[in-house]
Design an enzyme around this catalytic site. Sequence first.
Site, PDB file in Angstrom:
ATOM      1  N   PRO A   1      42.854   0.749  91.095  1.00 45.16           N
ATOM      2  CA  PRO A   1      41.951   1.374  92.075  1.00 45.16           C
ATOM      3  C   PRO A   1      41.079   0.326  92.769  1.00 45.16           C
ATOM      4  O   PRO A   1      40.513  -0.530  92.115  1.00 45.16           O
ATOM      5  CB  PRO A   1      41.086   2.303  91.225  1.00 45.16           C
TER       6      PRO A   1
ATOM      7  N   ARG B   1      48.593 -13.224  92.473  1.00 47.45           N
ATOM      8  CA  ARG B   1      48.924 -11.901  93.005  1.00 47.45           C
ATOM      9  C   ARG B   1      49.972 -12.060  94.099  1.00 47.45           C
ATOM     10  O   ARG B   1      49.869 -12.964  94.943  1.00 47.45           O
ATOM     11  CB  ARG B   1      47.682 -11.213  93.611  1.00 47.45           C
TER      12      ARG B   1
END
Length: 289
Positions: free
Chosen positions: A2, A279
């Site tokens: 989230p 990432r």
Amino acid sequence: MPELPEVEVQVRGLSQAATNQKIVGVGVLVPNAISDKMRRAVTKLQIQEFIYQVTGQTIETISRRGKYILFTLTNHKTLVIHLKMTGQWQVLQPESELPYATGLILQLQNGTRLAYRDTRKFGYVIIKLNDELDTFFTDKQLGPDPFSGEYTVELFKTRLKRKSNSTLKSVLLSQYAVVGLGNIYVDELCFRTHIRPTRLIKNLTNKNIVLLYTEIITLLTEAIAAGGSSLTVKDSLVGYRGTNGASGTFASQHLVYGRGGKHCVTCGSDLAMTQISSRTTVYCKSCQK
Ligand SMILES: [Zn+2]
């Protein structure tokens, strides 16, 4: 995971269900849910203490500070929640069953239950004295919330420039210049502003910075309006949901996130993929400079 829009959608659902409601019961099903110290075991005494401090309190407000959710209680204490990878709240009606991986339950006076579930168990619900909150956040060196009055183009620029030798994406992920953007929204932001996520901060123009500053608000506002992005995190079984269990629809509007190797929606060339701060990062070499 989230990011700000998903947390905001949770806050809105929780506020509607629980503001001014008294907590009449607390159930700790997963002891580690009430601790932000991952590797330290939570004792029975700590669980009893948590239940004692929370039971009987009324929830005055439910708000958000960056990616943290705050339940302000009547006893000058606050429940501080970080959802981390897979945490989420569900508002349950009296007859509903507990969702999978529920770690904590708050029973409200009106019969509603708030269930905190977390399949990967990295998130937490901890209690802090209101007086400790500022230190708690200052210690984390967080930038301003993009929807607060603190977020100004000057502050955003100053904070970015302190990291002049870092890439744009790594600084945005660090939460130092502004909070709330994670992997999804940073990639989308960079694509929308035609700036490569690999660009060093020192090579950003003033115009770039102003554009980033404004687009952050636009992007996050659109994502909140769509109920956030619901994606299934590996091994978590369930993707992000709102407090009523509904999925957000913003993922259908993602232009680059998760699209490495696919065609750029603007120019048709293959989207590039690289790693920044461990990432996966996707961008278009033709559209982004
Ligand atoms: Zn392109």
